[in-house]
Design a protein around this motif. Structure first.
Motif, PDB file in Angstrom:
ATOM      1  N   PRO A 132       0.715  -1.011  -0.088  1.00 53.87           N
ATOM      2  CA  PRO A 132      -0.214   0.134   0.020  1.00 53.87           C
ATOM      3  C   PRO A 132       0.835   1.181   0.063  1.00 53.87           C
ATOM      4  O   PRO A 132       2.104   1.154   0.218  1.00 53.87           O
ATOM      5  N   LYS A 133       0.155   2.422  -0.352  1.00 51.58           N
ATOM      6  CA  LYS A 133       0.738   3.561  -0.479  1.00 51.58           C
ATOM      7  C   LYS A 133       1.575   3.984   0.960  1.00 51.58           C
ATOM      8  O   LYS A 133       2.615   4.448   0.868  1.00 51.58           O
ATOM      9  N   SER A 134       0.918   3.642   1.941  1.00 51.07           N
ATOM     10  CA  SER A 134       1.566   3.890   3.432  1.00 51.07           C
ATOM     11  C   SER A 134       2.813   3.241   3.523  1.00 51.07           C
ATOM     12  O   SER A 134       3.949   3.920   3.993  1.00 51.07           O
ATOM     13  N   LEU A 135       3.019   2.017   2.988  1.00 50.74           N
ATOM     14  CA  LEU A 135       4.150   1.413   3.149  1.00 50.74           C
ATOM     15  C   LEU A 135       5.303   1.969   1.989  1.00 50.74           C
ATOM     16  O   LEU A 135       6.322   2.171   2.632  1.00 50.74           O
ATOM     17  N   ARG A 136       4.877   2.592   0.984  1.00 50.49           N
ATOM     18  CA  ARG A 136       5.829   3.028   0.031  1.00 50.49           C
ATOM     19  C   ARG A 136       6.363   4.231   0.795  1.00 50.49           C
ATOM     20  O   ARG A 136       7.572   4.750   0.688  1.00 50.49           O
ATOM     21  N   GLU A 137       5.490   5.011   1.167  1.00 53.19           N
ATOM     22  CA  GLU A 137       5.833   6.364   1.895  1.00 53.19           C
ATOM     23  C   GLU A 137       6.636   6.200   3.039  1.00 53.19           C
ATOM     24  O   GLU A 137       7.790   6.911   3.311  1.00 53.19           O
ATOM     25  N   GLU A 138       6.563   5.227   3.930  1.00 52.54           N
ATOM     26  CA  GLU A 138       7.412   4.821   4.924  1.00 52.54           C
ATOM     27  C   GLU A 138       8.670   4.519   4.530  1.00 52.54           C
ATOM     28  O   GLU A 138       9.890   4.884   5.114  1.00 52.54           O
ATOM     29  N   ILE A 139       9.134   3.692   3.707  1.00 50.58           N
ATOM     30  CA  ILE A 139      10.139   3.381   3.080  1.00 50.58           C
ATOM     31  C   ILE A 139      10.925   4.527   2.529  1.00 50.58           C
ATOM     32  O   ILE A 139      12.100   4.869   2.714  1.00 50.58           O
ATOM     33  N   LEU A 140      10.276   5.496   1.788  1.00 57.72           N
ATOM     34  CA  LEU A 140      10.892   6.535   1.115  1.00 57.72           C
ATOM     35  C   LEU A 140      11.196   7.354   2.123  1.00 57.72           C
ATOM     36  O   LEU A 140      12.378   7.980   2.122  1.00 57.72           O
ATOM     37  N   ALA A 141      10.585   7.691   3.338  1.00 60.01           N
ATOM     38  CA  ALA A 141      10.904   8.722   4.339  1.00 60.01           C
ATOM     39  C   ALA A 141      12.000   8.203   4.967  1.00 60.01           C
ATOM     40  O   ALA A 141      13.171   8.602   5.328  1.00 60.01           O
ATOM     41  N   TYR A 142      12.168   6.825   5.143  1.00 57.89           N
ATOM     42  CA  TYR A 142      13.449   6.204   5.777  1.00 57.89           C
ATOM     43  C   TYR A 142      14.771   6.417   4.557  1.00 57.89           C
ATOM     44  O   TYR A 142      15.712   6.692   5.205  1.00 57.89           O
ATOM     45  N   VAL A 143      14.597   6.372   3.593  1.00 59.89           N
ATOM     46  CA  VAL A 143      15.646   6.276   2.539  1.00 59.89           C
ATOM     47  C   VAL A 143      15.931   7.826   2.581  1.00 59.89           C
ATOM     48  O   VAL A 143      17.341   8.035   2.380  1.00 59.89           O
ATOM     49  N   GLU A 144      15.053   8.678   2.411  1.00 56.78           N
ATOM     50  CA  GLU A 144      15.580  10.133   2.522  1.00 56.78           C
ATOM     51  C   GLU A 144      16.154  10.606   3.676  1.00 56.78           C
ATOM     52  O   GLU A 144      17.215  11.382   3.679  1.00 56.78           O
ATOM     53  N   GLU A 145      15.777  10.013   4.771  1.00 59.55           N
ATOM     54  CA  GLU A 145      16.442  10.233   6.102  1.00 59.55           C
ATOM     55  C   GLU A 145      17.753   9.741   6.133  1.00 59.55           C
ATOM     56  O   GLU A 145      18.791  10.109   6.490  1.00 59.55           O
ATOM     57  N   HIS A 146      18.125   8.422   5.957  1.00 58.47           N
ATOM     58  CA  HIS A 146      19.249   7.624   6.309  1.00 58.47           C
ATOM     59  C   HIS A 146      19.907   7.238   4.911  1.00 58.47           C
ATOM     60  O   HIS A 146      21.082   6.885   5.005  1.00 58.47           O
ATOM     61  N   GLY A 147      19.457   7.354   3.800  1.00 64.85           N
ATOM     62  CA  GLY A 147      19.983   7.036   2.562  1.00 64.85           C
ATOM     63  C   GLY A 147      20.016   5.570   2.525  1.00 64.85           C
ATOM     64  O   GLY A 147      19.430   4.906   3.173  1.00 64.85           O
ATOM     65  N   LEU A 148      20.631   5.108   1.311  1.00 63.01           N
ATOM     66  CA  LEU A 148      20.765   3.618   0.959  1.00 63.01           C
ATOM     67  C   LEU A 148      22.159   2.974   1.361  1.00 63.01           C
ATOM     68  O   LEU A 148      23.194   4.121   0.831  1.00 63.01           O
ATOM     69  N   PRO A 149      22.276   2.137   1.497  1.00 67.79           N
ATOM     70  CA  PRO A 149      23.660   1.616   1.792  1.00 67.79           C
ATOM     71  C   PRO A 149      24.658   1.667   0.682  1.00 67.79           C
ATOM     72  O   PRO A 149      24.063   1.436  -0.409  1.00 67.79           O
ATOM     73  N   GLU A 150      25.680   1.849   0.649  1.00 67.26           N
ATOM     74  CA  GLU A 150      26.690   1.697  -0.448  1.00 67.26           C
ATOM     75  C   GLU A 150      26.987   0.557  -0.857  1.00 67.26           C
ATOM     76  O   GLU A 150      27.225  -0.413  -0.516  1.00 67.26           O
TER      77      GLU A 150
END
Length: 113
Positions: free
Chosen positions: A95-113
């Motif tokens: 659902p959209k809520s999951l997508r938004e939660e993951i994107l918020a995490y990625v924006e805050e923490h970035g993705l691992p190298e």
């Protein structure tokens, strides 16, 4: 936020986000990794790098194989995996809520190298 599965056979590792595949590689002969791409970007990468080809068992419009046993820099390969992850996340995770939660995490923490 990535799930590792082996839905095809015991040696093909599939990476998923939100239940959707974004990368796939053979665990025994790790010669390439299949990643999802924007169709226009997929073509550009294939034209620019001989080590990038249309993925053999996937929709060739959206999927590229990136050679891991070539002279491509590791950074380039990681970038293709990250781009695939974000593409699948933005387009297919529900659902959209999951997508938004993951994107918020990625924006805050970035993705691992």
């Amino acid at each position: 936020m990535t799930e590792e599965t082996t839905p095809f056979d015991e040696t093909t590792l599939v990476y998923k986000v939100g239940g959707r595949m974004y990368a796939c590689a053979d665990m025994v002969e790790f010669g390439h990794i299949a990643v999802k791409c924007d169709p226009d970007t997929a073509v550009v990468l294939r034209e620019q790098y001989p080590e990038v080809t249309a993925a053999w068992h996937f929709n060739k419009r959206y999927w590229n194989d990136v050679r891991t046993d070539s002279d491509l820099p590791d950074r380039f390969i990681r970038e293709q995996i990250r781009n695939s992850y974000l593409l699948v996340l933005r387009q297919n995770v529900t659902p959209k809520s999951l997508r938004e939660e993951i994107l918020a995490y990625v924006e805050e923490h970035g993705l691992p190298e």
